[in-house]
Write an enzyme that holds these catalytic residues in place. Structure first.
Site, short mmCIF file in Angstrom:
data_model
loop_
_atom_site.label_atom_id
_atom_site.label_comp_id
_atom_site.label_asym_id
_atom_site.label_seq_id
_atom_site.Cartn_x
_atom_site.Cartn_y
_atom_site.Cartn_z
N TYR A 1 14.42 53.96 21.65
CA TYR A 1 14.71 52.58 22.06
C TYR A 1 13.97 52.30 23.35
O TYR A 1 13.97 53.13 24.26
CB TYR A 1 16.22 52.41 22.28
CG TYR A 1 16.60 51.04 22.80
CD1 TYR A 1 16.93 50.01 21.93
CD2 TYR A 1 16.61 50.78 24.17
CE1 TYR A 1 17.25 48.75 22.41
CE2 TYR A 1 16.93 49.53 24.66
CZ TYR A 1 17.25 48.51 23.78
OH TYR A 1 17.57 47.28 24.26
N GLU B 1 12.03 43.81 23.54
CA GLU B 1 12.67 45.03 23.03
C GLU B 1 11.88 45.63 21.87
O GLU B 1 11.41 44.90 21.00
CB GLU B 1 14.09 44.67 22.56
CG GLU B 1 14.92 45.86 22.12
CD GLU B 1 16.26 45.40 21.55
OE1 GLU B 1 17.24 45.37 22.32
OE2 GLU B 1 16.33 45.07 20.35
#
Ligand code: GDP
Ligand code: MN
Length: 420
Positions: A139, A227
């Protein structure tokens, strides 16, 4: 303003982030053509303004609410595959024919994920991208951290799943490194993040380059969030962005005319769009039945809280700001009245720089210019109150008056209840 994955990944690539090759398609035939171009093995991905697509489900429009219920109540239903039984809005295809079939199965359907809400989202485009052979998912995100007044990079070796879940179950698995706004992205930031995630050698270099590109993208687009989840380590040792999410700060859009073209109005609330067109910038649609016209975001919050305290539910958050033009008030009421769930309106104004008489004139003009058949409760205080009161009295309109905020909220709740 949110972007689609296919748009966000282009911006990331322009700023040096390694992504897969791919293009957007709006028909199965186009998806097939792109897959052929890419060599056949592709991933076909629904493009909607919501995440959780892989674990979501594609259904007909009339089945979205039931599916949302299913996904949110039983965790067993909330799982996904890229190929097989439990396939959702992200599908692997090994040939152009399979890509065409996957696109046909996705396009025109409603995708329901835990992030779409019970209405789901109609899929009008799919991204067709090279398949990635993923060895491990990470992530990586950059946000503006308002508390620190700087950008913050967040990363985790537990990628692929929702970061909220990682934050809840294993908060230490998230690494946070701020970026000094004056110095910009210094090489140590990338090296530190890479080391904390367990990257070494050439992978650490590749990761640092992605992190720098992510930061550059955040700055270049005035985003509040960029993101990449997952950032993949591939079986052959490359570090590649496999998903992309980007939200641009609306307050900075005026200096990004080039990005304005990326707006997809179909994904936004129609009332919020109408509000923007009418110059009512701070309008957010909510689920209740009391429409609010308020000046100042703080007063809007206090008004919504007070409505709840009085047993009601606000239908919207509307901050008309410092209004010195009655027509702005008319526009605000026009937006609120387009919402069929509104059963009463509460006008709560604290006149400072904005004058009460102007607001009162706006409410009166609104009654003259359009049919207002829901009760309107007015609570006015501040600059030019006497002039405003006089206008309201002389208008002869059936406006419900209140002097305190709680009294006003109670009257609005009662009016909404008797109108409903
Ligand atoms: P999201 O569910 O909306 O966040 O969509 P993602 O793009 O993150 O896709 C969901 C999941 O599908 C990812 O976490 C990956 O596990 C998987 N996935 C996506 N693209 C590929 C791919 O090219 N190859 C493989 N093997 N898996 C993929
Ligand atoms: Mn994702």
């Amino acid at each position: 303003m949110k972007l689609h994955e296919y748009q966000a990944r282009d911006l990331l690539a322009q700023n040096g982030v390694a992504t897969t090759r791919g293009r957007v398609a709006s028909t199965p035939a186009e998806a097939r053509a792109i897959a052929t171009e890419l060599g056949g093995k592709v991933v076909v991905k629904a493009q909607i303004h919501a995440g959780g697509r892989g674990k979501g489900r594609l259904v007909a429009e009339n089945e979205t609410a039931a599916m949302f219920q299913k996904l949110t109540t039983d965790p067993a239903n909330h799982s996904g595959q890229v190929k097989g039984e439990r396939v959702g809005g992200v599908r692997l295809a090994d040939t152009p024919e399979e890509a065409e079939q996957a696109a046909a199965a996705i396009l025109g359907k409603h995708l329901v994920s835990i992030q779409t809400g019970p209405e789901g989202k109609l899929v009008k485009h799919v991204l067709v991208a090279e398949q990635t052979d993923i060895a491990k998912e990470y992530y990586l995100a950059a946000i503006i951290d308002g508390m620190q007044g700087s950008a913050l990079i967040m990363a985790s070796a537990e990628g692929g799943q929702e970061i909220e879940v990682v934050a809840h179950n294993n908060p230490d698995a998230i690494v946070r490194v701020p970026v000094n706004p004056t110095a910009g992205f210094e090489p140590y930031v990338g090296r530190l993040l890479a080391a904390r995630l367990g990257f070494a050698g050439t992978q650490a270099d590749q990761f640092a380059k992605v992190a720098e590109g992510l930061y550059k993208t955040l700055m270049a687009t005035d985003a509040s969030l960029v993101e990449i989840n997952p950032l993949a380590l591939t079986a052959d040792g490359r570090v590649v962005a496999v998903d992309a999410k980007l939200t641009i700060d609306d307050n900075a859009l005026f200096r990004h005319k080039d990005l304005e073209a990326l707006r997809d109005k179909d994904e936004e609330d129609p009332l919020e769009i109408k509000a923007q067109e009418l110059g009512v910038a701070n309008f957010i649609k909510l689920d209740g039945n009391i429409g609010c016209v308020v000046n100042g975001a703080g007063l809007a919050m206090a008004t919504m809280d007070t409505i709840k305290l009085a047993g009601g539910e606000p239908a919207n958050f509307l901050d008309i700001g410092t209004v010195n033009d009655p027509q702005r008030v008319v526009s605000a009421l026009q937006v609120i009245l387009e919402d069929p769930s509104v059963k009463a309106i509460l006008v709560n104004i604290f006149g400072g720089m904005a004058r009460v008489d102007i607001i009162a004139q706006g409410v009166i003009d609104a009654h003259r210019q359009m049919k207002i058949d829901v009760p309107v409760v007015m609570r006015l205080i501040g600059t030019n109150l006497a002039e405003g009161e006089k206008l309201v009295e002389e208008s002869g309109l059936p406006l419900i008056r209140a002097s305190g905020l709680f009294e006003a909220a109670k009257k609005a709740v009662e009016a909404a209840a008797s109108a409903a």
